[in-house]
Design an enzyme around this catalytic site. Structure first.
Site, mmCIF file in Angstrom:
data_model
loop_
_atom_site.group_PDB
_atom_site.id
_atom_site.type_symbol
_atom_site.label_atom_id
_atom_site.label_comp_id
_atom_site.label_asym_id
_atom_site.label_seq_id
_atom_site.Cartn_x
_atom_site.Cartn_y
_atom_site.Cartn_z
ATOM 1 N N CYS A 70 -3.199 8.318 3.558
ATOM 2 C CA CYS A 70 -2.961 7.730 2.241
ATOM 3 C C CYS A 70 -4.171 7.924 1.344
ATOM 4 C CB CYS A 70 -2.643 6.257 2.386
ATOM 5 S SG CYS A 70 -3.876 5.388 3.353
ATOM 6 N N GLU A 86 0.895 -1.166 0.000
ATOM 7 C CA GLU A 86 0.000 0.000 0.000
ATOM 8 C C GLU A 86 0.921 1.200 0.000
ATOM 9 O OE1 GLU A 86 -3.210 -0.239 -0.047
ATOM 10 O OE2 GLU A 86 -3.449 -2.347 0.452
HETATM 11 P P1 NAP Z 1 8.568 4.904 4.190
HETATM 12 O O1 NAP Z 1 9.743 5.738 4.440
HETATM 13 O O2 NAP Z 1 8.531 4.077 2.977
HETATM 14 O O3 NAP Z 1 8.380 4.018 5.492
HETATM 15 C C1 NAP Z 1 7.368 3.080 5.593
HETATM 16 C C2 NAP Z 1 7.817 1.945 6.506
HETATM 17 O O4 NAP Z 1 8.884 1.234 5.885
HETATM 18 C C3 NAP Z 1 8.361 2.414 7.840
HETATM 19 O O5 NAP Z 1 7.977 1.501 8.839
HETATM 20 C C4 NAP Z 1 9.855 2.379 7.635
HETATM 21 O O6 NAP Z 1 10.566 2.252 8.818
HETATM 22 C C5 NAP Z 1 9.979 1.134 6.806
HETATM 23 N N1 NAP Z 1 11.217 1.013 6.064
HETATM 24 C C6 NAP Z 1 11.883 1.961 5.395
HETATM 25 N N2 NAP Z 1 12.971 1.428 4.815
HETATM 26 C C7 NAP Z 1 12.985 0.108 5.142
HETATM 27 C C8 NAP Z 1 13.862 -0.969 4.847
HETATM 28 N N3 NAP Z 1 14.930 -0.807 4.088
HETATM 29 N N4 NAP Z 1 13.574 -2.181 5.342
HETATM 30 C C9 NAP Z 1 12.485 -2.390 6.113
HETATM 31 N N5 NAP Z 1 11.621 -1.387 6.417
HETATM 32 C C10 NAP Z 1 11.869 -0.155 5.935
HETATM 33 O O7 NAP Z 1 7.251 5.747 4.143
HETATM 34 P P2 NAP Z 1 6.921 7.082 4.926
HETATM 35 O O8 NAP Z 1 7.443 8.197 4.125
HETATM 36 O O9 NAP Z 1 7.275 6.971 6.341
HETATM 37 O O10 NAP Z 1 5.346 7.032 4.834
HETATM 38 C C11 NAP Z 1 4.603 7.890 4.057
HETATM 39 C C12 NAP Z 1 4.139 7.202 2.798
HETATM 40 O O11 NAP Z 1 3.304 6.108 3.134
HETATM 41 C C13 NAP Z 1 3.321 8.081 1.923
HETATM 42 O O12 NAP Z 1 3.807 8.016 0.626
HETATM 43 C C14 NAP Z 1 1.929 7.490 1.984
HETATM 44 O O13 NAP Z 1 1.178 7.633 0.816
HETATM 45 C C15 NAP Z 1 2.182 6.079 2.272
HETATM 46 N N6 NAP Z 1 1.056 5.489 2.957
HETATM 47 C C16 NAP Z 1 0.260 4.645 2.271
HETATM 48 C C17 NAP Z 1 -0.835 4.075 2.872
HETATM 49 C C18 NAP Z 1 -1.723 3.119 2.144
HETATM 50 O O14 NAP Z 1 -2.525 2.437 2.771
HETATM 51 N N7 NAP Z 1 -1.629 3.027 0.845
HETATM 52 C C19 NAP Z 1 -1.111 4.363 4.200
HETATM 53 C C20 NAP Z 1 -0.280 5.251 4.863
HETATM 54 C C21 NAP Z 1 0.806 5.804 4.231
HETATM 55 P P3 NAP Z 1 11.271 3.526 9.497
HETATM 56 O O15 NAP Z 1 10.186 4.427 9.917
HETATM 57 O O16 NAP Z 1 12.001 2.930 10.644
HETATM 58 O O17 NAP Z 1 12.139 4.127 8.456
#
Ligand code: NAP
Length: 675
Positions: free
Chosen positions: A296, A257
């Protein structure tokens, strides 16, 4: 307040990790928590999940696991105030927190009650009907679901630390698959607190839930084809994880997602005076400001008929002007802060990209004076409305997601054009349409449905009760194609099935009956007295049958039934007209007469364990019954579903035949039987 140390929950123990990250309050910038996962043995966690958690969960039936999910929801509700206190630190208001905390508990409740109603109190789930794949019926097939024998790795986004965790746990738990949860670091203190509530219920089987604060280390190296990764976050992280060599090599199920450029469309039928216009404006404003736009599902693109562009801009700006921004713990504040200063930088950078194609028409400045807070140390930002007059050549407005209170208003020329622009998001979680014209709704669903996981159509009749553009519901699918990640979560029991394997089982009727616990045509029946209605739910065995004597159906019966019920349809009353009908040889009995007479034949009337007739499924009338025909019935206990400690639902296979042995009617009868 002094910062607290977050702990991992690994292999059944709370464990402090090294490699600690400081986590700041979104509102004051103070460090509120610290935590890391350095030193954890991730392989041991994976083994513990599979060997201990999976085994423990698979000893329980769907209903027993659903009962745990319900108990976890109750615990969250009982201790919600502890969670609300932490919620404010994330920048969220109490209303935002309600979606996260009580919405998370609600998802557990909803899934648990749906599972109790729709899944059997068993270890195996039957999917669809038996497939007749042989001429004589001695070789049949049945699709079934069984739980994966792996683990669920849940990597969650920062924006809904409680709901995001619980919605994923709810389905994996009911399916019988243990979860390892990795919350986003920025709000991990709230996720950890909610996770603690779950563990402290004492209801979670050993190994069923584990928690990682911070990095997942080498966990992905230990995944197998029985595991599921369910990821919520950015497209770039999703791409990185999806292309992990082990994920590819082992065909690990990967549900993503990710970013989504959700659209709201004002229908071409709307005018500035129509209720749908007001509803559209209200929804855009609400979606921009709830959770400071860090949703999101938030509306990123607002599409209106070209002639309505100025009116829409003015009305949305007016609505945004009423948004009070500041310390989210204050009652008068409607919008809190973004989750972190880094997130604010990210939003500003994304807005800069959008500004190459659109101009800011409202809120072109950081919030300088948030109520009861400081915009220097707190991640406050004003809602920003952009306007793009040429969405046809623009690219960024359809592709760049500023994950904050930011939306772009744009014109369209015709309904086809609006649909095309909507689909330029290349896949999104949800789109909303504000129209009072059902034909427009149909055209939009046909034209844009394949690009969206959910389409919400709002008009004056449903607005009051509408759950809103941005709310995923446990019973509806949440996910979207393309840019949105191609994943699907929730959707009632569909979500549970993502953690199970569907298998086509082929074999004899007797084999399939043993495998599924459901009587299958061709399997043995047990027709000796007493009548099956004499057995209590707990005593009734699948396959127990009654075969009735025959009863003749006379013309008098048909005429009596017709006048008594008022159903004097010509096929029952007029020989010539009935004969002219391609289906009938002449006057025939009513279908309902056959059902009524069938009940008269098979019912055992005295008071007993059968409490009520609950309905019929799969009813088909196969051969017409003419006056003088004889019918008889075979009623067989097919399957049972416990409802509560007092009664359960019995599904009976019913076959009505005539004197030639032809099938006249088949159906499944449901009764409620006392325990
Ligand atoms: P992100 O940086 O991709 O982080 C998401 C998750 O992935 C976090 O728990 C992060 O942990 C983890 N993560 C990052 N790198 C990783 C790796 N190499 N290995 C394992 N886990 C890893 O996303 P964000 O910027 O925090 O979140 C915002 C985004 O989420 C937006 O683009 C939004 O659209 C999207 N979102 C989508 C939905 C949906 O249902 N479609 C819902 C909510 C948000 P850390 O925090 O420890 O880095």
């Amino acid at each position: 307040m002094s910062a607290f140390t977050l702990k991992n929950y690994a292999c059944g123990a709370w464990t402090e990790g090294s490699g600690v990250a400081d986590i700041a309050s979104a509102v004051t910038g103070e460090i509120v928590a610290r935590g890391g996962s350095g030193g954890l043995d991730f392989k041991a966690m994976a083994d513990f999940a599979r060997d201990v958690g999976g085994r423990n969960l698979r000893k329980l039936t769907f209903h027993q696991r659903a009962a745990i999910a319900k108990a976890l929801g109750s615990a969250i509700m009982e201790r919600k105030e502890e969670l609300y206190r932490l919620n404010f630190l994330t920048g969220a208001t109490r209303k935002d927190g309600w979606i996260d905390i009580e919405g998370g508990a609600g998802t557990l409740f909803s899934m648990a009650s749906k599972a109790k109603r729709e899944l059997p109190d068993d270890f195996i789930l039957v999917d669809g009907a038996v497939e007749q794949i042989s001429k004589e019926g001695s070789f049949l097939a049945q699709h079934v679901y069984t739980p994966l024998k792996g683990l669920a790795l849940h990597i969650n986004a920062f924006n809904f630390p409680v709901w995001g965790m619980l919605e994923k746990i709810s389905v994996a738990l009911i399916a019988g698959v243990p979860s390892i949860v990795k919350p986003a670091t920025a709000t991990a203190y709230l996720a950890e607190a909610a996770f603690r509530v779950l563990i402290e219920t004492g209801k979670v089987p050993d190994g069923a839930l584990q928690l990682i604060i911070g990095s997942t280390g080498d966990l992905l190296d230990h995944l197998t084809g029985q595991d599921v990764v369910s990821f919520t976050g950015s497209a770039s992280t999703a791409a990185k994880l999806k292309s992990h060599p082990v994920v590819i090599r082992e065909s690990v199920r990967f549900v993503a997602e990710q970013d989504s450029l959700n659209a709201a469309m004002l229908g071409p039928d709307a005018t500035a005076e129509s209720p749908e216009f007001q509803l559209f404006v209200k929804e855009v404003v609400r979606e921009m400001t709830v959770k400071a736009g860090q949703k999101c599902t938030a509306i990123r693109r607002a599409l209106v008929p070209a002639a309505m562009l100025d009116a829409a801009q003015k009305a949305i700006a007016e609505g945004l002007g009423k948004t009070t921004i500041g310390d989210p713990a204050r009652e008068e504040v409607r919008m809190g802060a973004l989750v972190s200063l880094a997130q604010r930088e990210d939003v500003r950078a994304k807005v800069a990209a959008l500004k190459t194609e659109a101009k800011v028409v409202y809120g072109d400045a950081p919030s300088s004076d948030p109520i009861g807070a400081s915009a220097v140390v707190g991640a406050f930002v004003a809602p920003m409305l952009l306007r793009c007059d040429d969405p046809w050549t623009a690219r960024a407005v359809h592709a760049v997601e500023a994950f904050g209170p930011v939306s772009t208003l744009m014109p369209y020329k015709s309904l086809d054009d609006a649909i095309a622009l909507c689909n330029r998001g290349e896949g999104s979680l949800v789109m909303s349409l504000f129209t009072n014209d059902p034909d427009i709704a149909r055209e939009v669903v046909i034209g844009a449905g394949s690009f969206h996981g959910r389409v919400i159509v709002i008009n004056r009749d449903c607005a009051k009760e509408s759950t809103g553009h941005g709310s995923p519901l446990p019973v509806l699918v949440h996910g979207g194609p393309g840019r949105a990640g191609g994943g699907e979560e929730l959707g009632g029991m569909r979500g549970v099935k993502h953690y199970m394997q569907r298998t086509a089982v082929q074999g004899s009727p007797e084999t399939l009956r043993a495998v599924t616990g459901s009587w299958v045509k061709g399997a043995a029946t047990e027709a000796t007295p007493p009548h099956p209605f004499r057995y209590r739910f707990s005593e009734l065995e699948i396959g127990k049958t009654v075969e009735t004597p025959s009863r003749e159906i006379t013309l008098k019966d048909i005429e009596h039934f017709a006048t008594f019920t008022g159903d004097t349809f010509y096929a029952h009353m007029d020989e010539a007209a009935a004969k002219a009908n391609p289906f009938f040889p002449g006057r025939v009995a009513h279908g309902y007469l056959i059902l009524s007479f069938a009940a008269g034949l098979f019912v055992d009337p005295a008071p007993g364990p059968v409490l009520a007739n609950y309905g019929l499924d799969e009813l088909r009338f196969l051969t017409p019954v003419s006056p003088g025909d004889q019918i008889k019935v075979r009623l067989t206990a097919k399957s049972k579903k416990k409802r509560n400690d007092e009664y359960g639902e019995v599904r009976w296979d019913v076959l009505v035949t005539n004197q030639k042995g032809e099938s006249v009617a088949t159906y499944e009868l449901l009764t409620m039987n006392a325990m």
